[in-house]
Design an enzyme around this catalytic site. Structure first.
Site, PDB file in Angstrom:
ATOM      1  N   TYR A   1     -25.967-121.330 -23.379  1.00 30.27           N
ATOM      2  CA  TYR A   1     -26.732-121.415 -21.992  1.00 30.27           C
ATOM      3  C   TYR A   1     -26.594-119.879 -21.545  1.00 30.27           C
ATOM      4  O   TYR A   1     -27.207-119.980 -20.339  1.00 30.27           O
ATOM      5  CB  TYR A   1     -25.961-122.386 -21.274  1.00 30.27           C
TER       6      TYR A   1
ATOM      7  N   CYS B   1      18.158-133.852  -6.536  1.00 24.46           N
ATOM      8  CA  CYS B   1      17.540-133.237  -7.552  1.00 24.46           C
ATOM      9  C   CYS B   1      17.874-133.986  -9.075  1.00 24.46           C
ATOM     10  O   CYS B   1      19.035-134.062  -9.280  1.00 24.46           O
ATOM     11  CB  CYS B   1      17.900-131.839  -7.914  1.00 24.46           C
TER      12      CYS B   1
ATOM     13  N   LYS C   1     -24.003-129.935 -18.064  1.00 24.24           N
ATOM     14  CA  LYS C   1     -22.542-129.326 -18.509  1.00 24.24           C
ATOM     15  C   LYS C   1     -22.144-129.883 -19.691  1.00 24.24           C
ATOM     16  O   LYS C   1     -21.609-131.203 -19.664  1.00 24.24           O
ATOM     17  CB  LYS C   1     -21.812-129.413 -17.145  1.00 24.24           C
TER      18      LYS C   1
ATOM     19  N   GLU D   1     -29.319-127.481 -16.117  1.00 21.47           N
ATOM     20  CA  GLU D   1     -28.795-127.753 -17.267  1.00 21.47           C
ATOM     21  C   GLU D   1     -27.605-128.596 -17.331  1.00 21.47           C
ATOM     22  O   GLU D   1     -27.073-128.923 -16.116  1.00 21.47           O
ATOM     23  CB  GLU D   1     -28.381-126.291 -18.113  1.00 21.47           C
TER      24      GLU D   1
ATOM     25  N   CYS E   1      19.895-124.532 -11.110  1.00 21.57           N
ATOM     26  CA  CYS E   1      19.181-125.657 -11.564  1.00 21.57           C
ATOM     27  C   CYS E   1      18.689-125.352 -12.797  1.00 21.57           C
ATOM     28  O   CYS E   1      17.554-124.607 -12.797  1.00 21.57           O
ATOM     29  CB  CYS E   1      18.159-126.127 -10.413  1.00 21.57           C
TER      30      CYS E   1
ATOM     31  N   CYS F   1      14.134-128.509  -4.552  1.00 26.99           N
ATOM     32  CA  CYS F   1      15.618-128.355  -5.015  1.00 26.99           C
ATOM     33  C   CYS F   1      16.149-126.924  -4.523  1.00 26.99           C
ATOM     34  O   CYS F   1      15.743-126.088  -5.244  1.00 26.99           O
ATOM     35  CB  CYS F   1      15.994-128.974  -6.494  1.00 26.99           C
TER      36      CYS F   1
ATOM     37  N   ASP G   1     -19.383-130.565 -22.396  1.00 25.70           N
ATOM     38  CA  ASP G   1     -17.736-130.823 -22.290  1.00 25.70           C
ATOM     39  C   ASP G   1     -17.285-130.528 -23.556  1.00 25.70           C
ATOM     40  O   ASP G   1     -17.097-131.186 -24.360  1.00 25.70           O
ATOM     41  CB  ASP G   1     -17.464-132.180 -21.588  1.00 25.70           C
TER      42      ASP G   1
ATOM     43  N   CYS H   1      19.964-131.432 -11.320  1.00 32.79           N
ATOM     44  CA  CYS H   1      21.237-130.805 -11.167  1.00 32.79           C
ATOM     45  C   CYS H   1      22.072-131.425 -10.052  1.00 32.79           C
ATOM     46  O   CYS H   1      23.012-131.111  -9.810  1.00 32.79           O
ATOM     47  CB  CYS H   1      21.075-129.380 -10.706  1.00 32.79           C
TER      48      CYS H   1
ATOM     49  N   LYS I   1     -20.710-132.611 -10.649  1.00 37.69           N
ATOM     50  CA  LYS I   1     -19.845-133.456 -11.324  1.00 37.69           C
ATOM     51  C   LYS I   1     -20.293-134.974 -11.478  1.00 37.69           C
ATOM     52  O   LYS I   1     -20.412-135.395 -10.235  1.00 37.69           O
ATOM     53  CB  LYS I   1     -18.361-133.390 -11.022  1.00 37.69           C
TER      54      LYS I   1
END
Ligand code: AMP
Ligand code: ZN
Length: 663
Positions: A220, A401, A111, A109, A425, A419, A113, A404, A307
Site C-alpha cells: 500500500y 496486594c 485496512k 483503501e 513486592c 501497592c 489485518d 505481597c 475502524k
C-alpha cells in the site's frame, strides 16, 4: 546452459505472477513443477549462475538463527483511528485548516489485518525485508519473505533505482483453516487467528516451513527519494505495474460523502474477501499535501484509519483476578467462560480499575457483553442484569496486594490502586528490571523477561544495578542456562553501558516518565546530577512537563534506594549525562521561538530542519497562529500559509535566513 537457466527463471517468474498476483494461471501445476525441477537441477549443477532472486529460492531452506535488528531508513508510523462520520469530518476540517483553501482528494483503501512489512528493492531486486518492530527498528526477515510467492524477487517496468515498499503480510482464511485442519489431525492445538499466525510465521527460523504456509503480501505505500509520482493513487498503480500485489479495491474519492459510501459498501462486502480486514484507511491523495501535513509523534496527519464496528458476544464472568504491574498499579482482570469472538477465543478481559467495576456493577456469575475492536485485548461493555443469579453479591475490590499482602493505596485523582511496597513486592521488582532491559530502554540482548524472574527468584538480583555485577559463574548453575547463553547475557549487560543518557533516564522507570518525557528532561538538564537537584518550579518550566510528572521526578530522587542504584550504575559505566558530541550540536539560541515549516527545502530535509530547530531550543508548530515567531518557507509552500502569516504579521524567512540564525 546459462541461457536455459535464465529462460526458465523468466518463465517461472511470469507464471508465479500470473498465479499469485493476478490469480490467473496459464499453465497447469504439473507443468510448473516440471519447469521448477529442471531449474533446480541446473542450478545445482552450475552454482556459478547463482542468483538470490531466482524463483527456485521460493521453496526456502535458509535457516535464520537470530533475526538481526535493522533500523528503518524511513520510520514506519502507526495510524490514527476514527469510528464515525463525525470523526472523519473533524479530521477533514483539521486538514483544511492546515492546508488552507485548496481542494483535497482522498484515496480509500482497505485496512488489511496482518503483520506489517517494509521491503527494500534495489535495481529491481528484493534486497531486504524488515518487520515493523517498534516503527523505528524491526527484524530482518528477508529469507522468510522471499518464500512468499506474491512478493516479486525481480521487478518489471520502469521502477526507481531504490525504494522501500510497505505492506501487510496476511494469511487468507482458506489457507488458515486448512493449516488448522492439519494441526488438529495431528493432535496439535489449532492456531488462534490468521493475523497472529501470519506474524508468527515471519519469525520462524526455517524458511522452508514459511514457504509451505499460504501467506500473501498486500502492498500500500512506497517511500524513497526521487519517486516519480504525485499522488497516492498513482503510487498504487505504479506498484501494480512493477509486479506487486496491490488490491484493486482502492478508490479515489473527492468528498467525505464519497468516502463514507466507500466505507459503508466495504463494511458489508468485506465478509466476502478472502482475508481479514478491520477497517478502511483514508489518505490525502496529493503527496505534496501529505508532505505539508507531516506527522505527529505516532502517525501521519494525512491518513486516518476508520475502524469497522467491533464484533460483540455474550459470555459468563467466572472470576476477577488482580495483576500487579511494575509501578505497583493494580489491574483487575475478568476471567471469562471462553468464547469465540472475531476469530479468536477470548478468555480474559481487562476491567481497568475499581471505578470501572463499580460503573458496570459487574459481579462474578454475571452474563457480560464483550467487544473486540482492532485491539488485542477485548473489553467488557455491559452486564445483562436480567440474567443475574439470585444470590449474586456486589464485587468488593481488594484491599491488599495479592502478591505481597501490603494494604493498597489510592491517591485522589488516580484511577488506579497501587501497592506501595515498591522495593519488596516481587512483580514490582522484576517488572522494573524488565522495563530497564526492554528494547526502548537499555535494550539488553541475551536477557529476557523470564530470565529476570529466575535471577530474582534465585536471589541473584534485587534491582537493575545488580545486573552489572553478575558473573558467568553466578548464572551457569541456573536451569536451562548454557555456557553460550550465559556469555551472551554478560556481554549484553556490559554493552548496555553505551546506551545514551536519554534512554537510561527512561530505563530508570520513574513513574510518568515515558520515552518522550525522558528525552525532554535529558535535553533540559543534560546531567543526572542536575536533574536530581531540580526544584519543582524549574522542572515544570520544561516544555511538556506538568506538575504531576515533576512531583514524580522529585519523589524518585528523594528515595535513598534509587540514589544508591544510580550511584552503582554510574560506577559500572552507565551513561549519566548526554554525550559531548550531542552537547556540541545543541544550543539554546532559538529558545522562546516557535517555527512553522512549510514547503520543500534545498539544503535540509524537512525533518532535519525541524530537528535543527528543536536541537537549538526552538519549538516546531504545526499551523500558523499568533504564537508563531517565524514561518520558514521553502519551495512550493501553500499560498494560504503565506496569506495567513502576512495577516498575522508573522515574519516569513527562507531556509538560508534560518540557517544564518544558528551561526
Ligand atoms: P495500527 O496497527 O492500528 O496502528 O494501524 C497501522 C497499521 O495498519 C500500519 O502499520 C499498517 O501495517 C496497517 N495497514 C493495513 N492496511 C493499510 C493500508 N491500506 N494503508 C496503510 N496502512 C495499512
Ligand atoms: Zn505488592
Amino acid at each position: 546452459m546459462e541461457a536455459r537457466i535464465l529462460e526458465l527463471r523468466k518463465e517461472l517468474r511470469e507464471h508465479n505472477y500470473n498465479y499469485y498476483v493476478l490469480d490467473n494461471p496459464t499453465i497447469s501445476d504439473f507443468e510448473f513443477d516440471m519447469k521448477l525441477k529442471e531449474l533446480q537441477e541446473l542450478e545445482a549443477k552450475h552454482p556459478e549462475y547463482y542468483d538470490p532472486s531466482s524463483p527456485s529460492l521460493r521453496v526456502g531452506g535458509m535457516i535464520t538463527k537470530n533475526f538481526e535488528t535493522v533500523v528503518h531508513e524511513h520510520r514506519m508510523y502507526s495510524l490514527d483511528n476514527s469510528y464515525s462520520k463525525e470523526d472523519l469530518e473533524d479530521w477533514e476540517k483539521r486538514i483544511q485548516r492546515n492546508l488552507g483553501d485548496v481542494t483535497v482528494a482522498f484515496t480509500c483503501e482497505l485496512k488489511y489485518d496482518g503483520a506489517s512489512i517494509s521491503i527494500t528493492y534495489e535495481n529491481g531486486k528484493l534486497v531486504k525485508a524488515v518487520t515493523r518492530g517498534d516503527g523505528i527498528q524491526g527484524d530482518d526477515v528477508t529469507n522468510n519473505i522471499k518464500t512468499i510467492k506474491s512478493v516479486p524477487l525481480q521487478l518489471k517496468g520502469d521502477y526507481p533505482e531504490k525504494f522501500d515498499i510497505r505492506g501487510e503480510i496476511v494469511l487468507p482464511f482458506d489457507g488458515f483453516l486448512k493449516m488448522n485442519e492439519e494441526r488438529i489431525a495431528k493432535g496439535e492445538e489449532p492456531y488462534m487467528n490468521p493475523r497472529n499466525t501470519a506474524s508468527g510465521s515471519l519469525k520462524l527460523q526455517d524458511s522452508s516451513i514459511v514457504a509451505q504456509r499460504p501467506l500473501d503480501c498486500l502492498l500500500y505505500s512506497i517511500v524513497g527519494k526521487d519517486l516519480n509520482f504525485e499522488t497516492q493513487f498513482q503510487m498504487l498503480e505504479k506498484a501494480r505495474e512493477w509486479g506487486f500485489k496491490v488490491p484493486t479495491v482502492a478508490k479515489l474519492c473527492k468528498t467525505t460523502t464519497e468516502v463514507m459510501a466507500f466505507i459503508e459498501e466495504w463494511d458489508v462486502k468485506r465478509h466476502e474477501l478472502p482475508y481479514e480486514t478491520d477497517g478502511v484507511v483514508i489518505k490525502v491523495n496529493s503527496l505534496q499535501y501529505q508532505e505539508e501535513l507531516g506527522y505527529t509523534a505516532k502517525a501521519p496527519r494525512w491518513a486516518m484509519a476508520y475502524k469497522f464496528k467491533a464484533e460483540q458476544v455474550f459470555t459468563v464472568l467466572n472470576e476477577i483476578t488482580y495483576q500487579v504491574g511494575r509501578t505497583g498499579a493494580i489491574t483487575p482482570v475478568a476471567n471469562l467462560e471462553p468464547v469465540l469472538l472475531a476469530g479468536t477465543t477470548v478468555k480474559r478481559a481487562s476491567l481497568h480499575n475499581a471505578d470501572q467495576i463499580e460503573k458496570l456493577d459487574i459481579r462474578v456469575g454475571d452474563t457480560v457483553f464483550v467487544e473486540k475492536g482492532g485491539e488485542i485485548i477485548p473489553k467488557i461493555i455491559a452486564v445483562d442484569f436480567t440474567k443475574r443469579p439470585a444470590d449474586s453479591k456486589p464485587t468488593e475490590y481488594i484491599h491488599e496486594c495479592p502478591e505481597c499482602g501490603t494494604p493498597l493505596t489510592r491517591t485522589a485523582g488516580d484511577a488506579k490502586h497501587y501497592c506501595p511496597n515498591e522495593y519488596g513486592c516481587p512483580p514490582q521488582i522484576t517488572g522494573r528490571i524488565q522495563h530497564f532491559i526492554s528494547r526502548k530502554a537499555m535494550d539488553i540482548e541475551g536477557l529476557g523477561g523470564e530470565t529476570v524472574e529466575l535471577l530474582f527468584k534465585e536471589g541473584l538480583i534485587n534491582d537493575y544495578a545488580d545486573l552489572y555485577q553478575l558473573t558467568k559463574e553466578d548464572i551457569l548453575p541456573l536451569e536451562r542456562m548454557a555456557e553460550k547463553s550465559a556469555e551472551n547475557l554478560i556481554k549484553g549487560v556490559a554493552e548496555s553501558v553505551k546506551v545514551p543518557f536519554e534512554r537510561v533516564l527512561f530505563a530508570l522507570g520513574i513513574r510518568y516518565v515515558g520515552e518522550t518525557v525522558a528525552k525532554k528532561l535529558a535535553k533540559a538538564y543534560k546531567h543526572i546530577d542536575a536533574l536530581k537537584e531540580a526544584p519543582l518550579e524549574h522542572l515544570t518550566a520544561v516544555d511538556e512537563i506538568g506538575e504531576r510528572i515533576a512531583q514524580s521526578v522529585i519523589q524518585f530522587f528523594a528515595n535513598e534506594k534509587n540514589l544508591d542504584a544510580i550511584e552503582r550504575l554510574r560506577r559500572y559505566g552507565v551513561q549519566m549525562s548526554i554525550s559531548a558530541e550531542k552537547l556540541q550540536n545543541q544550543t539554546n539560541i532559538l529558545q522562546g521561538n516557535t517555527f512553522v515549516v512549510s514547503g520543500v527545502f534545498e539544503q535540509l530535509g524537512r525533518n532535519e530542519l525541524k530537528k535543527k530547530i528543536e536541537d537549538n531550543g526552538g519549538k516546531v508548530g504545526s499551523s500558523i497562529s499568533s504564537k508563531t515567531t517565524y514561518l520558514v518557507a521553502g519551495d512550493k509552500m501553500g499560498p494560504s500559509k503565506r496569506v495567513k502569516a502576512e495577516k498575522l504579521g508573522v515574519p516569513i524567512i527562507t531556509e538560508q535566513e534560518f540557517l544564518n540564525m544558528l551561526t
